[in-house]
Design a protein around this motif. Sequence first.
Motif, PDB file in Angstrom:
ATOM      1  N   THR A  66       0.505  -1.452  -0.092  1.00  0.00           N
ATOM      2  CA  THR A  66      -0.144   0.256  -0.626  1.00  0.00           C
ATOM      3  C   THR A  66       0.602   1.182  -0.321  1.00  0.00           C
ATOM      4  O   THR A  66       1.074   2.698  -0.213  1.00  0.00           O
ATOM      5  CB  THR A  66      -0.689   0.172   1.225  1.00  0.00           C
ATOM      6  N   GLN A 113       1.390   4.171  -2.824  1.00  0.00           N
ATOM      7  CA  GLN A 113       0.606   5.809  -2.585  1.00  0.00           C
ATOM      8  C   GLN A 113       1.985   6.860  -3.238  1.00  0.00           C
ATOM      9  O   GLN A 113       1.587   7.730  -3.054  1.00  0.00           O
ATOM     10  CB  GLN A 113       0.737   5.446  -0.847  1.00  0.00           C
ATOM     11  N   PHE A 123      -8.289  -1.115   3.466  1.00  0.00           N
ATOM     12  CA  PHE A 123      -8.247  -1.559   1.906  1.00  0.00           C
ATOM     13  C   PHE A 123      -8.031   0.462   1.291  1.00  0.00           C
ATOM     14  O   PHE A 123      -9.026   0.723   1.013  1.00  0.00           O
ATOM     15  CB  PHE A 123      -8.855  -2.444   1.004  1.00  0.00           C
ATOM     16  N   TRP A 124      -7.034   0.358   0.956  1.00  0.00           N
ATOM     17  CA  TRP A 124      -6.729   1.708   0.311  1.00  0.00           C
ATOM     18  C   TRP A 124      -7.631   2.273  -0.797  1.00  0.00           C
ATOM     19  O   TRP A 124      -8.855   3.444  -0.707  1.00  0.00           O
ATOM     20  CB  TRP A 124      -5.530   1.742  -0.136  1.00  0.00           C
ATOM     21  N   GLY A 142      -4.975  -6.397  -1.565  1.00  0.00           N
ATOM     22  CA  GLY A 142      -6.823  -6.260  -0.742  1.00  0.00           C
ATOM     23  C   GLY A 142      -6.388  -7.500   0.066  1.00  0.00           C
ATOM     24  O   GLY A 142      -7.782  -7.396   0.202  1.00  0.00           O
ATOM     25  N   GLU A 192      -7.368  -8.294   3.686  1.00  0.00           N
ATOM     26  CA  GLU A 192      -8.124  -7.116   3.761  1.00  0.00           C
ATOM     27  C   GLU A 192      -9.113  -6.663   4.250  1.00  0.00           C
ATOM     28  O   GLU A 192     -10.500  -6.852   4.859  1.00  0.00           O
ATOM     29  CB  GLU A 192      -7.512  -5.273   3.667  1.00  0.00           C
TER      30      GLU A 192
END
Length: 230
Positions: free
Chosen positions: A74, A78, A186-187, A224, A227
Motif C-alpha cells: 500500500t 501511495q 484497504f486503500w 487487498g 484486508e
Amino acid sequence: MAAKLSICIPTYNRADFLDGVLSHVFDERPVACDFEVIVSDNCSTDRTSEVIGKWMARQPAMRVWRQTSNVGATNNIQCAFRLARGDYTVYLADDDRLLPGGVDHIVRLLDERPEVAAVQAASEIIDELTGDRYAPLFELVADRTFGRADPLALLNFILIDHIFPELAVYRTSALQRLALMPFKAFWAFAHLADILDCGDVAFINKPFYQSRVSVSGPPRRTLGWDEIVS
C-alpha cells in the motif's frame, strides 16, 4: 507541460510482469492522450532493475522511484500516487492491462465535468493463460454520480449493489490530498470514503481496466485480499 495522465505502476520482484506491462503501455499505446509512466519499485531483489534500465533507455521520460527497503504494497502505491504530475492519475498493476479507449473516455468525462474527482468502473476479468473472460465484479443498470451531500446514498449503493470500488481514474489534485492521509483499511475503500470532500464520484458501466487472473495457472495473491477477508 505536464502530461494529461499519470499511469502509476507499483512493482515488487515481478520483473517479467513489469516488462510485459511496460511493453503494453509504450508499444501497444492503449491510451491516446499524453501520458507519463511512474514505476515505484518496492526494493526488488530480482531482475527488476535490469528491466527498468532497458525501458529507461528507450523511454527516458519514464520516471522511477526505488524504495530503500520494502515499505509494503500500500505504501508503495501511495508513493507512486504522490509522484504523479498529470492532470489525472490511474493505478495499473504490473500484471494487468488498460483497455484501448477506456481511459480516454474517462479523461474526456473529467475534462467536461470539473466537479467530478474520480470515475469508478468495474474491470474486465480475463484468465491470463487461456484468454477466457469472466463476468466483471459488478455491473450497473445506469451510470451513477454521488456528491458530498450523498454519503448515505453512496454507502447503500456500495452495500446493496455489491460494488467493489477498487479501480478509478482520479483527478490528481484530489488524489494527492487523500494519499497523504493515514489509514488502515484497504486503500480503495479509504479513498472512496474521503473523495467526496474533494468532488463528486462517478460510477460508469464502461470498463477501462483488464484484470488478468491466474484461474488455470498457479494461484497468485491479490492486493487487498487479507484486508477484505478480515
